[in-house]
Design an enzyme around this catalytic site. Structure first.
Site, PDB file in Angstrom:
ATOM      1  CB  SER A  63     -30.609 -32.648   8.307  1.00 57.05           C
ATOM      2  OG  SER A  63     -31.869 -33.234   8.032  1.00 57.05           O
ATOM      3  NE  ARG A 110     -33.851 -27.201   8.120  1.00 61.47           N
ATOM      4  CZ  ARG A 110     -33.572 -28.474   7.850  1.00 61.47           C
ATOM      5  NH1 ARG A 110     -32.960 -28.794   6.718  1.00 61.47           N
ATOM      6  NH2 ARG A 110     -33.915 -29.430   8.682  1.00 61.47           N
ATOM      7  CG  ASP A 147     -29.075 -38.647  12.543  1.00 56.32           C
ATOM      8  OD1 ASP A 147     -28.963 -39.850  12.286  1.00 56.32           O
ATOM      9  OD2 ASP A 147     -29.606 -37.835  11.758  1.00 56.32           O
ATOM     10  NE  ARG A 202     -31.421 -32.965   0.323  1.00 57.62           N
ATOM     11  CZ  ARG A 202     -31.967 -32.818   1.531  1.00 57.62           C
ATOM     12  NH1 ARG A 202     -32.742 -31.776   1.781  1.00 57.62           N
ATOM     13  NH2 ARG A 202     -31.725 -33.693   2.498  1.00 57.62           N
ATOM     14  NE  ARG A 223     -50.617 -30.806  -2.788  1.00 59.93           N
ATOM     15  CZ  ARG A 223     -51.181 -32.019  -2.708  1.00 59.93           C
ATOM     16  NH1 ARG A 223     -50.883 -32.815  -1.717  1.00 59.93           N
ATOM     17  NH2 ARG A 223     -52.031 -32.425  -3.628  1.00 59.93           N
ATOM     18  N   GLY A 250     -35.636 -29.217   3.113  1.00 58.94           N
ATOM     19  CA  GLY A 250     -36.795 -30.087   3.091  1.00 58.94           C
ATOM     20  C   GLY A 250     -37.978 -29.493   3.839  1.00 58.94           C
ATOM     21  NE  ARG A 286     -32.830 -33.818  12.943  1.00 55.79           N
ATOM     22  CZ  ARG A 286     -32.867 -34.990  12.326  1.00 55.79           C
ATOM     23  NH1 ARG A 286     -33.292 -35.061  11.083  1.00 55.79           N
ATOM     24  NH2 ARG A 286     -32.493 -36.085  12.951  1.00 55.79           N
TER      25      ARG A 286
END
Length: 235
Positions: free
Chosen positions: A94, A28, A208, A91, A47, A24, A221
């Site tokens: 997290s 990362r 989490d 994908r 973007r 996402g 993350r």
């Protein structure tokens, strides 16, 4: 004809591989490309959604951010499948654990993706569509994890449109149905893949615990999902 097929992606035709790994977070994606790929090249930064293409063990692979939520990942994955000739998107994200047996840093593979989203409305189906992973990718991911000695949990996940839900009982309801973890993108990815006749898989590292106090920091993350990455890169 423009060499950049969409307003959301600056890559030219041929600059994105047939396999795309999609976290996402664009930072990362940058970390993954610079850490795992050989000769990574930035092919899009529209973007600030970074996308890179490089090689891994001689195979061309791209890694690109997908953003948060189904509207965002829905745009990027649709365009990759339809305008860039991508054949499979994995994908790598997290998730929050819903079950007591799913621990922090566990790798969860989404065999199916429940959702509270109305994303499937666009298809005009005479019933409820069940978004599922490509079985070939799923089986290979499990085999790869076993060979690497990495414990994975396979099952149903929840792709939710809502992060801050006014219904405080919603997690209890999904938990009671055995849903392993909650995230925000997989269902749209799986539906886009199904509609395009392409392949998709969602792998998640637990960041989490919905019913516990433990959680990873934003930096953890971004940088701490090595086991999941080692599986994804072999697919």
């Amino acid at each position: 004809m423009s060499m950049t097929p969409t307003a959301h992606n600056g890559a030219k035709q041929g600059e994105i591989a047939k396999t795309v790994l999609m976290p996402g977070d664009p930072l990362r994606a940058k970390y993954i490309a610079e850490t795992y790929l050989e000769n990574p090249v930035l092919v899009t930064s529209v973007r600030n959604m970074f996308g890179y293409t490089g090689t891994y063990k001689g195979r061309e692979i791209s890694v690109m951010g997908g953003g948060m939520g189904m509207p965002s990942v829905g745009i990027y994955t649709y365009e990759l499948f339809h305008f860039y000739g991508v054949e499979q998107i994995i994908r790598i994200g997290s998730a929050g654990a819903l079950q007591d047996g799913v621990k922090l840093m566990d790798v969860v593979i989404g065999m199916g993706a429940c959702t509270d989203s109305n994303y499937a409305y666009q298809y005009g189906l005479p019933g409820t569509f069940a978004p599922i992973a490509d079985y070939g990718l799923l089986a290979k991911a499990v085999d790869t994890a076993n060979a690497q000695g990495t414990h994975v949990v396979v099952g149903n996940i929840l792709s939710s449109d809502i992060f801050y839900n006014a219904d405080t009982t919603v997690n209890d309801k999904w938990r009671s149905m055995g849903v392993l973890a909650v995230e925000m993108e997989a269902a749209a990815l799986y539906m886009n893949a199904a509609a395009a006749g392409k392949k998709a898989l969602c792998m998640l590292t637990i960041s989490d615990l919905i019913y516990g106090e433990e959680k990873l920091s934003a930096e953890e993350r971004q940088l701490g999902f090595g086991k999941m990455m080692e599986i994804a890169l072999e697919l």
